[in-house]
Design an enzyme around this catalytic site. Structure first.
Site, PDB file in Angstrom:
ATOM      1  N   SER A   1     -10.562   0.336   3.616  1.00  0.00           N
ATOM      2  CA  SER A   1      -9.800   0.189   4.865  1.00  0.00           C
ATOM      3  C   SER A   1      -9.145   1.524   5.222  1.00  0.00           C
ATOM      4  O   SER A   1      -8.411   2.072   4.398  1.00  0.00           O
ATOM      5  CB  SER A   1      -8.701  -0.854   4.698  1.00  0.00           C
ATOM      6  OG  SER A   1      -9.273  -2.073   4.327  1.00  0.00           O
TER       7      SER A   1
ATOM      8  N   ARG B   1       0.840  -1.223   0.000  1.00  0.00           N
ATOM      9  CA  ARG B   1       0.000   0.000   0.000  1.00  0.00           C
ATOM     10  C   ARG B   1       0.862   1.255   0.000  1.00  0.00           C
ATOM     11  O   ARG B   1       0.580   2.233   0.708  1.00  0.00           O
ATOM     12  CB  ARG B   1      -0.936   0.032   1.212  1.00  0.00           C
ATOM     13  CG  ARG B   1      -1.827  -1.148   1.351  1.00  0.00           C
ATOM     14  CD  ARG B   1      -2.920  -1.201   0.290  1.00  0.00           C
ATOM     15  NE  ARG B   1      -3.838  -2.278   0.577  1.00  0.00           N
ATOM     16  CZ  ARG B   1      -3.695  -3.523   0.128  1.00  0.00           C
ATOM     17  NH1 ARG B   1      -2.676  -3.843  -0.659  1.00  0.00           N
ATOM     18  NH2 ARG B   1      -4.573  -4.456   0.426  1.00  0.00           N
TER      19      ARG B   1
ATOM     20  N   GLU C   1      -4.509   4.772   5.671  1.00  0.00           N
ATOM     21  CA  GLU C   1      -4.226   4.401   4.277  1.00  0.00           C
ATOM     22  C   GLU C   1      -4.622   5.516   3.304  1.00  0.00           C
ATOM     23  O   GLU C   1      -3.873   5.805   2.363  1.00  0.00           O
ATOM     24  CB  GLU C   1      -4.966   3.097   3.951  1.00  0.00           C
ATOM     25  CG  GLU C   1      -4.575   2.550   2.609  1.00  0.00           C
ATOM     26  CD  GLU C   1      -5.362   1.315   2.241  1.00  0.00           C
ATOM     27  OE1 GLU C   1      -5.134   0.263   2.848  1.00  0.00           O
ATOM     28  OE2 GLU C   1      -6.202   1.417   1.328  1.00  0.00           O
TER      29      GLU C   1
HETATM   30  P1  FAD Z   1      -8.260   9.310  -5.189  1.00  0.00           P
HETATM   31  O1  FAD Z   1      -8.942   9.000  -3.902  1.00  0.00           O
HETATM   32  O2  FAD Z   1      -8.895  10.307  -6.065  1.00  0.00           O
HETATM   33  O3  FAD Z   1      -6.768   9.750  -4.888  1.00  0.00           O
HETATM   34  C1  FAD Z   1      -5.952   9.024  -4.001  1.00  0.00           C
HETATM   35  C2  FAD Z   1      -4.576   9.677  -3.967  1.00  0.00           C
HETATM   36  O4  FAD Z   1      -3.959   9.581  -5.244  1.00  0.00           O
HETATM   37  C3  FAD Z   1      -4.616  11.177  -3.657  1.00  0.00           C
HETATM   38  O5  FAD Z   1      -3.455  11.509  -2.931  1.00  0.00           O
HETATM   39  C4  FAD Z   1      -4.579  11.828  -5.034  1.00  0.00           C
HETATM   40  O6  FAD Z   1      -4.010  13.136  -4.991  1.00  0.00           O
HETATM   41  C5  FAD Z   1      -3.667  10.875  -5.779  1.00  0.00           C
HETATM   42  N1  FAD Z   1      -3.950  10.800  -7.222  1.00  0.00           N
HETATM   43  C6  FAD Z   1      -5.088  10.341  -7.804  1.00  0.00           C
HETATM   44  N2  FAD Z   1      -4.961  10.358  -9.144  1.00  0.00           N
HETATM   45  C7  FAD Z   1      -3.726  10.843  -9.407  1.00  0.00           C
HETATM   46  C8  FAD Z   1      -3.003  11.124 -10.604  1.00  0.00           C
HETATM   47  N3  FAD Z   1      -3.533  10.903 -11.817  1.00  0.00           N
HETATM   48  N4  FAD Z   1      -1.757  11.616 -10.497  1.00  0.00           N
HETATM   49  C9  FAD Z   1      -1.196  11.863  -9.281  1.00  0.00           C
HETATM   50  N5  FAD Z   1      -1.832  11.635  -8.132  1.00  0.00           N
HETATM   51  C10 FAD Z   1      -3.078  11.123  -8.187  1.00  0.00           C
HETATM   52  N6  FAD Z   1      -7.627  -0.042  -2.274  1.00  0.00           N
HETATM   53  C11 FAD Z   1      -6.880  -1.163  -2.466  1.00  0.00           C
HETATM   54  O7  FAD Z   1      -5.661  -1.073  -2.649  1.00  0.00           O
HETATM   55  N7  FAD Z   1      -7.466  -2.395  -2.446  1.00  0.00           N
HETATM   56  C12 FAD Z   1      -8.787  -2.576  -2.257  1.00  0.00           C
HETATM   57  O8  FAD Z   1      -9.266  -3.692  -2.277  1.00  0.00           O
HETATM   58  C13 FAD Z   1      -9.591  -1.409  -2.030  1.00  0.00           C
HETATM   59  N8  FAD Z   1     -10.917  -1.519  -1.770  1.00  0.00           N
HETATM   60  C14 FAD Z   1     -11.652  -0.398  -1.537  1.00  0.00           C
HETATM   61  C15 FAD Z   1     -13.029  -0.545  -1.262  1.00  0.00           C
HETATM   62  C16 FAD Z   1     -13.804   0.557  -1.042  1.00  0.00           C
HETATM   63  C17 FAD Z   1     -15.287   0.380  -0.747  1.00  0.00           C
HETATM   64  C18 FAD Z   1     -13.250   1.847  -1.114  1.00  0.00           C
HETATM   65  C19 FAD Z   1     -14.110   3.072  -0.939  1.00  0.00           C
HETATM   66  C20 FAD Z   1     -11.889   2.006  -1.359  1.00  0.00           C
HETATM   67  C21 FAD Z   1     -11.080   0.881  -1.577  1.00  0.00           C
HETATM   68  N9  FAD Z   1      -9.701   0.987  -1.823  1.00  0.00           N
HETATM   69  C22 FAD Z   1      -8.943  -0.138  -2.055  1.00  0.00           C
HETATM   70  C23 FAD Z   1      -9.046   2.304  -1.851  1.00  0.00           C
HETATM   71  C24 FAD Z   1      -9.149   2.999  -3.230  1.00  0.00           C
HETATM   72  O9  FAD Z   1     -10.231   2.535  -3.972  1.00  0.00           O
HETATM   73  C25 FAD Z   1      -7.886   2.815  -4.078  1.00  0.00           C
HETATM   74  O10 FAD Z   1      -6.755   3.250  -3.375  1.00  0.00           O
HETATM   75  C26 FAD Z   1      -7.974   3.544  -5.427  1.00  0.00           C
HETATM   76  O11 FAD Z   1      -6.847   3.241  -6.210  1.00  0.00           O
HETATM   77  C27 FAD Z   1      -8.078   5.071  -5.279  1.00  0.00           C
HETATM   78  O12 FAD Z   1      -8.367   5.601  -6.553  1.00  0.00           O
HETATM   79  P2  FAD Z   1      -9.031   7.035  -6.750  1.00  0.00           P
HETATM   80  O13 FAD Z   1      -9.009   7.326  -8.204  1.00  0.00           O
HETATM   81  O14 FAD Z   1     -10.356   7.068  -6.101  1.00  0.00           O
HETATM   82  O15 FAD Z   1      -7.991   7.954  -5.982  1.00  0.00           O
HETATM   83  P1  NAP Z   2     -10.009 -10.213   4.851  1.00  0.00           P
HETATM   84  O1  NAP Z   2      -9.900 -11.218   3.759  1.00  0.00           O
HETATM   85  O2  NAP Z   2     -11.058 -10.364   5.877  1.00  0.00           O
HETATM   86  O3  NAP Z   2      -8.593  -9.997   5.554  1.00  0.00           O
HETATM   87  C1  NAP Z   2      -8.403  -8.986   6.532  1.00  0.00           C
HETATM   88  C2  NAP Z   2      -6.980  -8.541   6.521  1.00  0.00           C
HETATM   89  O4  NAP Z   2      -6.143  -9.646   6.779  1.00  0.00           O
HETATM   90  C3  NAP Z   2      -6.576  -7.943   5.217  1.00  0.00           C
HETATM   91  O5  NAP Z   2      -6.105  -6.664   5.515  1.00  0.00           O
HETATM   92  C4  NAP Z   2      -5.496  -8.848   4.676  1.00  0.00           C
HETATM   93  O6  NAP Z   2      -4.320  -8.163   4.291  1.00  0.00           O
HETATM   94  C5  NAP Z   2      -5.086  -9.715   5.839  1.00  0.00           C
HETATM   95  N1  NAP Z   2      -4.946 -11.117   5.390  1.00  0.00           N
HETATM   96  C6  NAP Z   2      -5.847 -12.092   5.507  1.00  0.00           C
HETATM   97  N2  NAP Z   2      -5.334 -13.238   5.045  1.00  0.00           N
HETATM   98  C7  NAP Z   2      -4.102 -13.003   4.606  1.00  0.00           C
HETATM   99  C8  NAP Z   2      -3.077 -13.802   4.029  1.00  0.00           C
HETATM  100  N3  NAP Z   2      -3.222 -15.102   3.811  1.00  0.00           N
HETATM  101  N4  NAP Z   2      -1.918 -13.216   3.708  1.00  0.00           N
HETATM  102  C9  NAP Z   2      -1.751 -11.932   3.916  1.00  0.00           C
HETATM  103  N5  NAP Z   2      -2.679 -11.121   4.485  1.00  0.00           N
HETATM  104  C10 NAP Z   2      -3.844 -11.641   4.824  1.00  0.00           C
HETATM  105  O7  NAP Z   2     -10.083  -8.779   4.178  1.00  0.00           O
HETATM  106  P2  NAP Z   2     -11.245  -7.947   3.541  1.00  0.00           P
HETATM  107  O8  NAP Z   2     -11.286  -6.706   4.283  1.00  0.00           O
HETATM  108  O9  NAP Z   2     -12.493  -8.729   3.296  1.00  0.00           O
HETATM  109  O10 NAP Z   2     -10.597  -7.653   2.131  1.00  0.00           O
HETATM  110  C11 NAP Z   2     -10.339  -8.638   1.187  1.00  0.00           C
HETATM  111  C12 NAP Z   2      -9.228  -8.149   0.275  1.00  0.00           C
HETATM  112  O11 NAP Z   2      -9.597  -6.906  -0.312  1.00  0.00           O
HETATM  113  C13 NAP Z   2      -7.917  -7.907   1.032  1.00  0.00           C
HETATM  114  O12 NAP Z   2      -6.863  -8.251   0.189  1.00  0.00           O
HETATM  115  C14 NAP Z   2      -7.927  -6.425   1.280  1.00  0.00           C
HETATM  116  O13 NAP Z   2      -6.641  -5.849   1.293  1.00  0.00           O
HETATM  117  C15 NAP Z   2      -8.700  -5.886   0.077  1.00  0.00           C
HETATM  118  N6  NAP Z   2      -9.429  -4.662   0.485  1.00  0.00           N
HETATM  119  C16 NAP Z   2      -8.713  -3.531   0.620  1.00  0.00           C
HETATM  120  C17 NAP Z   2      -9.351  -2.352   0.983  1.00  0.00           C
HETATM  121  C18 NAP Z   2      -8.568  -1.056   1.067  1.00  0.00           C
HETATM  122  O14 NAP Z   2      -9.164  -0.011   1.183  1.00  0.00           O
HETATM  123  N7  NAP Z   2      -7.267  -1.110   0.999  1.00  0.00           N
HETATM  124  C19 NAP Z   2     -10.696  -2.331   1.228  1.00  0.00           C
HETATM  125  C20 NAP Z   2     -11.377  -3.528   1.120  1.00  0.00           C
HETATM  126  C21 NAP Z   2     -10.748  -4.688   0.732  1.00  0.00           C
HETATM  127  P3  NAP Z   2      -4.193  -7.401   2.891  1.00  0.00           P
HETATM  128  O15 NAP Z   2      -4.973  -6.151   3.084  1.00  0.00           O
HETATM  129  O16 NAP Z   2      -2.740  -7.158   2.756  1.00  0.00           O
HETATM  130  O17 NAP Z   2      -4.736  -8.301   1.825  1.00  0.00           O
END
Ligand code: FAD
Ligand code: NAP
Length: 342
Positions: free
Chosen positions: A235, A161, A331
């Site tokens: 998250s 991340r 995050e």
């Molecule tokens: P924004 O929120 O618009 O921006 C995020 C950051 O990036 C800001 O600092 C912004 O200035 C910068 N930025 C955006 N675009 C550019 C650009 N073109 N150039 C330079 N800087 C830029 N993330 C995960 O990694 N895994 C997940 O599974 C995941 N699940 C999510 C589930 C939900 C319900 C939600 C709401 C979020 C989740 N996220 C997850 C977080 C998010 O969706 C991601 O990080 C996504 O990539 C953000 O994209 P955005 O376009 O909305 O970015």
């Molecule tokens: P989940 O499967 O219930 O797991 C909860 C957490 O445990 C996650 O943060 C995940 O880490 C960690 N985890 C579980 N099993 C793992 C393994 N075998 N090895 C390494 N890490 C493990 O999570 P969830 O919330 O339902 O999400 C499912 C997936 O979607 C995850 O990969 C999660 O990262 C992603 N997600 C991300 C966001 C976001 O905003 N970043 C939001 C929703 C979902 P990791 O996060 O490193 O996978």
């Protein structure tokens, strides 16, 4: 290039925060980037889909709304295709496009909100796959040198991340496109817990790419709160990465702490477990709340301000720090002018 004065950002961030900016400029192509005024990272902000940002304060300068579109295969051989994606493409739209083209690798990253240009920012990851395994390079406008830059995957310093853009060079680059290497032969990545079970539950033993995509979508829709119903940014806290020694001391004290080895030196520990142990699931502060279903998700339950959510986040950080001696790291990008700290 569309310019709006004093825009509301309410519909442009998934937390649903009613912040404002002085100006908003929709950037639709590379030529638009060249005609932009100089970017001041202290005043201005680049916005994609707004799904990983918390506006604690208004933006006193300009919001650059990234809307650069286009998906194109620019090179290919028998095994792989190199795909260039405009930074303004919706991420999940790219995933479904790749399925239609018979290009594979994005299945586990289905339904992540936001735009392609933000994907390298935190090296998006889900269900055991990270962007890092697919990214070839990033094209960006470098505000510092006033020139175009192409950064290969190593230069992007992608980590858990994290990336160069999020940590070392915040606000230096405006990402305009990304290049991904996708495969022509599908190979299912099912090692993440729950994914294989989901497929088996549906009677599928040898899944196609479409099956994996559909399983990830079902899992996400079941587990994660929909921002259209209650504002959130997924998250809110990262899982802490601890050195081996520190981890062993903590595990000695809390034997049931869930943990996963990252490499030889570091162990990832569960932030969700720590928040839950502190009894914070469902905890409320004004219109903000910790989700009852998912301890890492902070919700805008009822017209919360960015400050309400930030104060709730600080409370969670303090409680976890008191109990476990660990400072949880947010995050999302916290947009906070210094006079609004609360
Ligand atoms: P924004 O929120 O618009 O921006 C995020 C950051 O990036 C800001 O600092 C912004 O200035 C910068 N930025 C955006 N675009 C550019 C650009 N073109 N150039 C330079 N800087 C830029 N993330 C995960 O990694 N895994 C997940 O599974 C995941 N699940 C999510 C589930 C939900 C319900 C939600 C709401 C979020 C989740 N996220 C997850 C977080 C998010 O969706 C991601 O990080 C996504 O990539 C953000 O994209 P955005 O376009 O909305 O970015
Ligand atoms: P989940 O499967 O219930 O797991 C909860 C957490 O445990 C996650 O943060 C995940 O880490 C960690 N985890 C579980 N099993 C793992 C393994 N075998 N090895 C390494 N890490 C493990 O999570 P969830 O919330 O339902 O999400 C499912 C997936 O979607 C995850 O990969 C999660 O990262 C992603 N997600 C991300 C966001 C976001 O905003 N970043 C939001 C929703 C979902 P990791 O996060 O490193 O996978």
């Amino acid at each position: 290039m569309k310019v709006v004065e004093h825009p509301s950002l309410l519909a442009l961030n998934t937390f649903g925060i009613a912040a404002h900016a002085r100006l908003m400029v929709e950037v639709e192509n590379e030529e638009d980037v060249l005609s932009l005024p100089r970017f001041d990272a202290a005043q201005d902000f680049v916005l994609g889909g707004g799904s990983n940002v918390l506006f604690v304060s208004d933006v006193p300068g300009t919001v650059l709304l990234n809307r650069i579109s286009g998906i194109e295969v620019i090179a290919q051989d028998g095994q792989q295709a190199l795909v260039e994606v405009g930074a303004g493409e919706i991420w999940h739209g790219l995933v479904t496009w790749s399925q239609r083209q018979g290009l594979y690798g994005l299945e586990n990253l289905a339904l992540i909100p936001g735009l392609a240009g933000a994907a390298p920012m935190q090296n998006i990851g889900a269900y055991g796959v990270e962007l890092a395994s697919l990214l070839d390079s990033v094209t960006a406008w470098d505000w510092q040198t006033a020139s175009w830059a192409v950064l290969d995957r190593e230069q992007c310093c992608l980590g858990y991340r994290d990336s160069l853009f999020k940590s070392v060079q915040v606000g230096r680059y405006f990402i305009t496109s990304i290049r991904l290497r996708l495969q022509k032969k599908f190979s299912a990545q099912l090692h993440y817990p729950g994914l294989e079970e989901e497929l088996h539950g549906a009677g599928i033993r040898q899944p196609t790419a479409a099956d994996v995509c559909a399983a990830v979508i079902r899992l996400r829709q079941r587990k994660l709160p929909d921002p259209a119903v209650a504002g959130n940014a997924g998250s809110f806290f990262k899982n802490p990465l601890l050195g081996q020694d520190r981890f062993e001391i903590l595990r000695g004290e809390f034997p049931t702490l869930p943990a996963w080895p990252m490499d030889h030196q570091r162990v990832k520990v569960s932030a969700a477990w720590m928040v839950e142990q502190c009894g914070l699931k469902g905890y409320r502060h004004n219109g903000a709340a910790v989700s009852r279903r998912h301890a890492l998700v902070l919700l805008n339950r009822h017209r919360a301000s960015g400050l309400d959510i930030w104060q709730l986040a600080r409370h969670v950080q303090r409680e976890v720090q008191l109990r476990f001696g660990i400072m949880l790291e947010p995050e999302p990008r916290i947009y906070l002018q210094s006079d609004s700290a609360g």
